[in-house]
Motif scaffolding. Sequence first.
Motif, mmCIF file in Angstrom:
data_model
loop_
_atom_site.group_PDB
_atom_site.id
_atom_site.type_symbol
_atom_site.label_atom_id
_atom_site.label_comp_id
_atom_site.label_asym_id
_atom_site.label_seq_id
_atom_site.Cartn_x
_atom_site.Cartn_y
_atom_site.Cartn_z
ATOM 1 N N MET A 189 20.093 -11.327 68.129
ATOM 2 C CA MET A 189 20.017 -12.089 66.888
ATOM 3 C C MET A 189 20.347 -11.162 65.722
ATOM 4 N N ALA A 190 21.275 -11.570 64.872
ATOM 5 C CA ALA A 190 21.604 -10.821 63.661
ATOM 6 C C ALA A 190 20.539 -11.115 62.612
ATOM 7 N N ARG A 191 20.007 -10.045 62.018
ATOM 8 C CA ARG A 191 18.947 -10.202 61.012
ATOM 9 C C ARG A 191 19.400 -9.606 59.697
ATOM 10 N N TYR A 192 18.736 -10.026 58.644
ATOM 11 C CA TYR A 192 18.912 -9.363 57.353
ATOM 12 C C TYR A 192 18.318 -7.964 57.465
ATOM 13 N N THR A 193 18.772 -7.051 56.621
ATOM 14 C CA THR A 193 18.219 -5.704 56.635
ATOM 15 C C THR A 193 16.772 -5.740 56.144
ATOM 16 N N ALA A 194 16.034 -4.686 56.446
ATOM 17 C CA ALA A 194 14.636 -4.604 56.002
ATOM 18 C C ALA A 194 14.547 -4.663 54.479
ATOM 19 N N VAL A 195 15.481 -4.032 53.794
ATOM 20 C CA VAL A 195 15.481 -4.061 52.322
ATOM 21 C C VAL A 195 15.735 -5.482 51.833
ATOM 22 N N ALA A 196 16.704 -6.169 52.422
ATOM 23 C CA ALA A 196 16.996 -7.551 52.022
ATOM 24 C C ALA A 196 15.786 -8.452 52.243
ATOM 25 N N ARG A 197 15.108 -8.264 53.384
ATOM 26 C CA ARG A 197 13.918 -9.071 53.658
ATOM 27 C C ARG A 197 12.803 -8.765 52.666
ATOM 28 N N ALA A 198 12.591 -7.494 52.362
ATOM 29 C CA ALA A 198 11.546 -7.122 51.401
ATOM 30 C C ALA A 198 11.851 -7.696 50.020
ATOM 31 N N LEU A 199 13.098 -7.600 49.598
ATOM 32 C CA LEU A 199 13.477 -8.161 48.291
ATOM 33 C C LEU A 199 13.311 -9.681 48.290
ATOM 34 N N HIS A 200 13.720 -10.334 49.360
ATOM 35 C CA HIS A 200 13.591 -11.785 49.453
ATOM 36 C C HIS A 200 12.139 -12.219 49.263
ATOM 37 N N TRP A 201 11.235 -11.615 50.038
ATOM 38 C CA TRP A 201 9.842 -12.051 50.003
ATOM 39 C C TRP A 201 9.139 -11.629 48.722
ATOM 40 N N ALA A 202 9.447 -10.461 48.198
ATOM 41 C CA ALA A 202 8.841 -10.035 46.926
ATOM 42 C C ALA A 202 9.276 -10.962 45.795
ATOM 43 N N HIS A 239 14.894 -25.721 60.836
ATOM 44 C CA HIS A 239 15.597 -24.822 61.764
ATOM 45 C C HIS A 239 14.628 -24.213 62.773
ATOM 46 N N HIS A 240 13.460 -23.847 62.306
ATOM 47 C CA HIS A 240 12.509 -23.164 63.182
ATOM 48 C C HIS A 240 11.796 -24.124 64.137
ATOM 49 N N LEU A 241 11.308 -25.236 63.612
ATOM 50 C CA LEU A 241 10.454 -26.125 64.395
ATOM 51 C C LEU A 241 11.217 -27.221 65.131
ATOM 52 N N VAL A 242 12.296 -27.711 64.543
ATOM 53 C CA VAL A 242 13.023 -28.827 65.143
ATOM 54 C C VAL A 242 14.233 -28.315 65.931
ATOM 55 N N LEU A 243 15.083 -27.549 65.267
ATOM 56 C CA LEU A 243 16.304 -27.069 65.921
ATOM 57 C C LEU A 243 16.038 -25.860 66.814
ATOM 58 N N LYS A 244 14.943 -25.175 66.537
ATOM 59 C CA LYS A 244 14.521 -24.000 67.318
ATOM 60 C C LYS A 244 15.625 -22.937 67.422
ATOM 61 N N ASP A 245 16.305 -22.709 66.276
ATOM 62 C CA ASP A 245 17.313 -21.651 66.254
ATOM 63 C C ASP A 245 16.746 -20.424 65.539
ATOM 64 N N ASP A 246 17.558 -19.430 65.296
ATOM 65 C CA ASP A 246 17.094 -18.146 64.746
ATOM 66 C C ASP A 246 17.253 -18.035 63.226
ATOM 67 N N VAL A 247 17.599 -19.118 62.548
ATOM 68 C CA VAL A 247 17.870 -19.038 61.114
ATOM 69 C C VAL A 247 16.671 -18.482 60.346
ATOM 70 N N LEU A 248 15.481 -18.990 60.578
ATOM 71 C CA LEU A 248 14.289 -18.494 59.874
ATOM 72 C C LEU A 248 13.913 -17.086 60.331
ATOM 73 N N ARG A 249 13.989 -16.829 61.605
ATOM 74 C CA ARG A 249 13.603 -15.513 62.131
ATOM 75 C C ARG A 249 14.458 -14.382 61.566
ATOM 76 N N ARG A 250 15.659 -14.691 61.099
ATOM 77 C CA ARG A 250 16.516 -13.646 60.523
ATOM 78 C C ARG A 250 15.886 -13.047 59.263
ATOM 79 N N MET A 251 15.024 -13.833 58.584
ATOM 80 C CA MET A 251 14.424 -13.364 57.333
ATOM 81 C C MET A 251 12.960 -12.990 57.507
ATOM 82 N N LEU A 252 12.400 -13.173 58.692
ATOM 83 C CA LEU A 252 10.992 -12.801 58.936
ATOM 84 C C LEU A 252 10.881 -11.360 59.382
#
Length: 170
Positions: A1-14, A157-170
Motif C-alpha cells: 500500500m502506498a502511503r503519505y510520508t510521515a511528515v505529510a501525515r503529521a501536517l495533515h492531522w495537526a 472507503h474504509h467501512l464500505v469499500l474496504k480499500d486503503d484510501v483512509l489507511r494511507r493517511m493513518l
Amino acid sequence: MARYTAVARALHWAIAVLILLNLALGFAHDAFPKDWAVMPVHKSIGLTILALTLLRIVWRLVHPAPRLPAAMPLWEKGAAHATHFLFYALMLILPLSGWIMTSAGTRPLNWFLLFDVPKFGVGKEDAIVGLSRGAHELLPWLWAALIAIHVGAALRHHLVLKDDVLRRML
C-alpha cells in the motif's frame, strides 16, 4: 500500500485538529465569557494554520501524494481532487482574510503573545477589508460542509469499500 510520508501525515492531522478547533472558536466565540481571550487565540491558531499550510504545500510539491486506487471511478477521483484543492484554498484564504481584517483594526496582532505579527497596510474603508470580512464570515460554513463530506468519504472507503484510501493517511 502506498502511503503519505510521515511528515505529510503529521501536517495533515495537526492542521485538521487546528482547523476544527478554530472553526469551533469562530462559530461560538460570542458564547464564551467576555474576559476569555478567545479571539487572540483564534487569530494565533489561524496564523499557525497558514504557516503549516505553506509548509504542507512545499512538502507536497516535493513529495507527491500516492495515487488513488486504479479501480476508483473517474468522477470520484475528480471529486477527491476538487475537494483537496478547495481545502488548500480555504487553508490559505481564511487565515489571510482574518489577517487582513485584523490589520485594519486597532488591536495588536501577535502569535500566542510570543511575538508581534506585522499588519498589512490597509484601512477599514479599503475594499479588500470588506471582501475579507465577507469571505471570513461565509467560507467557514463551506469548510465545515467540506469537512463533513471528506470525513464521510474517508469512512465510506474504509467501512464500505474496504480499500486503503483512509489507511494511507493513518
